[in-house]
Motif scaffolding. Sequence first.
Motif, PDB file in Angstrom:
ATOM      1  N   ILE A 185      -9.807  -5.993  56.730  1.00 37.89           N
ATOM      2  CA  ILE A 185     -10.619  -6.981  56.015  1.00 37.89           C
ATOM      3  C   ILE A 185     -10.972  -8.134  56.939  1.00 37.89           C
ATOM      4  CG2 ILE A 185     -10.589  -8.689  54.159  1.00 37.89           C
ATOM      5  CD1 ILE A 185      -9.062  -6.743  52.455  1.00 37.89           C
TER       6      ILE A 185
ATOM      7  N   TYR B 173     -14.234 -11.406  44.523  1.00 36.83           N
ATOM      8  CA  TYR B 173     -14.338 -10.673  45.781  1.00 36.83           C
ATOM      9  C   TYR B 173     -14.617 -11.600  46.969  1.00 36.83           C
ATOM     10  CZ  TYR B 173     -14.853  -6.801  42.517  1.00 36.83           C
ATOM     11  OH  TYR B 173     -14.655  -5.909  41.495  1.00 36.83           O
TER      12      TYR B 173
ATOM     13  N   HIS C 155     -13.857  -9.351  50.316  1.00 36.05           N
ATOM     14  CA  HIS C 155     -13.166  -8.118  49.935  1.00 36.05           C
ATOM     15  C   HIS C 155     -14.155  -7.066  49.445  1.00 36.05           C
ATOM     16  CE1 HIS C 155      -9.090  -9.981  50.018  1.00 36.05           C
ATOM     17  NE2 HIS C 155      -9.809 -11.069  49.843  1.00 36.05           N
TER      18      HIS C 155
ATOM     19  N   CYS D  15      -9.287 -10.649  43.942  1.00 37.70           N
ATOM     20  CA  CYS D  15      -8.950 -12.086  44.034  1.00 37.70           C
ATOM     21  C   CYS D  15      -8.804 -12.734  42.676  1.00 37.70           C
ATOM     22  CB  CYS D  15     -10.015 -12.808  44.838  1.00 37.70           C
ATOM     23  SG  CYS D  15     -10.221 -12.163  46.515  1.00 37.70           S
TER      24      CYS D  15
END
Length: 242
Positions: free
Chosen positions: A2, A187, A196, A239
């Motif tokens: 990521i 995200y 993400h 998240c």
Amino acid sequence: MIWIRSILYWLGMAIITPPYAVFCILILPLPPVLRTRIITGWSRVLLWWLGVTCGLKGRIVGKENIPAGPAMIVCKHQSAWETMALQMVFPPMVFVIKRELLKLPFFGWGLKATSPIAIDRSNRSEAQRMLMEQGQDRIRHGYWITIFPEGTRIAPGERGKYKPGGARLAISLGIPLVPVMVNAGEYWPRNSFLKHPGTITMKIGKPIDTTGRDPLELTREVEDWIETELAAMPDRGPCFPK
């Protein structure tokens, strides 16, 4: 992984933004709406790059609710994603922003070329006057208006205070309100370097007629719709608060 993907996204943004900002200055003599259509190419490229590098994409629900004529888009604000995605979904628009954003290098230059409604939020009476005056001007030039009623980005699972300024302006202009729900912060969190992978949802509600309505009542109706739709989302991004 990521971290690597997010670095690639930011690197691409850093490369494309400065020359695009200079380009925005060069096309200032063009008609405002045509200029805005060209400038939104920056958002289109970055959303594509976001999908390539970070695996973060979006889906749009309710496009059939977009009215034919000008309207005010009242959108939940969780990240920078919706500031780009809204431009891809709706007709040429201007954002209601805080005036300080125009002072940012490169980004502010490009933003100024889109003819935003820039207000001084430290002076409420002056901000309302500028909102009304500039809003009327933008509608005359063929723009739609987009406002984030909470005034800033709000973390997933939280709710800010919905302000009635947008509803008040829409009533004075005789245009409908179009509520928009997004869950982008799940995200792409506020002020976060990391992006993400996943699919952000943008849901567009039916336009709300503002004729003869009270601005506080309208604001509550928009807030209830947005927050109810957000709470009803079947899936939560990585998240979202546990």
